[in-house]
Design a protein around this motif. Structure first.
Motif, PDB file in Angstrom:
ATOM      1  N   LEU A 164      80.653 128.611  75.148  1.00  0.00           N
ATOM      2  CA  LEU A 164      81.687 128.632  74.115  1.00  0.00           C
ATOM      3  C   LEU A 164      82.556 127.382  74.127  1.00  0.00           C
ATOM      4  O   LEU A 164      83.242 127.109  73.144  1.00  0.00           O
TER       5      LEU A 164
ATOM      6  N   SER B 297      76.098 133.689  80.740  1.00  0.00           N
ATOM      7  CA  SER B 297      76.982 132.561  80.466  1.00  0.00           C
ATOM      8  C   SER B 297      76.762 132.177  79.004  1.00  0.00           C
ATOM      9  O   SER B 297      75.642 131.898  78.591  1.00  0.00           O
TER      10      SER B 297
ATOM     11  N   VAL C  18      75.680 134.989  70.214  1.00  0.00           N
ATOM     12  CA  VAL C  18      76.777 135.422  71.083  1.00  0.00           C
ATOM     13  C   VAL C  18      76.839 136.943  71.150  1.00  0.00           C
ATOM     14  O   VAL C  18      76.836 137.533  72.238  1.00  0.00           O
TER      15      VAL C  18
ATOM     16  N   MET D 106      82.537 134.945  66.999  1.00  0.00           N
ATOM     17  CA  MET D 106      81.672 135.406  68.088  1.00  0.00           C
ATOM     18  C   MET D 106      80.947 136.684  67.700  1.00  0.00           C
ATOM     19  O   MET D 106      79.763 136.845  67.982  1.00  0.00           O
TER      20      MET D 106
ATOM     21  N   GLY E 199      82.400 132.002  79.801  1.00  0.00           N
ATOM     22  CA  GLY E 199      82.420 131.202  78.581  1.00  0.00           C
ATOM     23  C   GLY E 199      81.993 129.762  78.819  1.00  0.00           C
ATOM     24  O   GLY E 199      81.929 128.963  77.892  1.00  0.00           O
ATOM     25  N   SER E 200      81.700 129.438  80.051  1.00  0.00           N
ATOM     26  CA  SER E 200      81.276 128.087  80.392  1.00  0.00           C
ATOM     27  C   SER E 200      80.363 128.146  81.609  1.00  0.00           C
ATOM     28  O   SER E 200      80.706 128.786  82.608  1.00  0.00           O
TER      29      SER E 200
END
Length: 84
Positions: free
Chosen positions: A37, A34, A53, A47, A8-9
């Motif tokens: 978010l 990746s 996403v 999402m 998420g990062s």
């Protein structure tokens, strides 16, 4: 064991990959993504409704399916090689 890594990062993506490699996992790079978010304030529904996403996750799952079920790979052989 073939796996995908979803982060998420971008900051933690390399940490996840390193951790999975220590567990003798073969990371399917085409399925590892990746998704930025952090700070997006997206809910689970958000999402799912977000084309970028949900499309990225769908693409990762398709790539994992190809690598595991169809035994296709975009990367070369990994060690240890099976002898048979």
């Amino acid at each position: 064991m073939k796996v995908l890594a979803i982060s998420g990062s971008p900051r933690v993506a390399s940490i996840n990959s390193a951790l999975l490699r220590t567990m003798s996992a073969v990371i399917v790079e085409a399925a590892s993504i990746s998704i930025p978010l952090l700070g997006s304030n997206l809910t689970e529904s958000g999402m799912v409704e977000s084309p970028s996403v949900s499309g990225a996750i769908r693409g990762a799952l398709v790539a994992l399916h190809r690598a595991v079920v169809l035994r296709q790979s975009e990367q070369g052989p990994t060690l240890p090689l099976a002898h048979g």
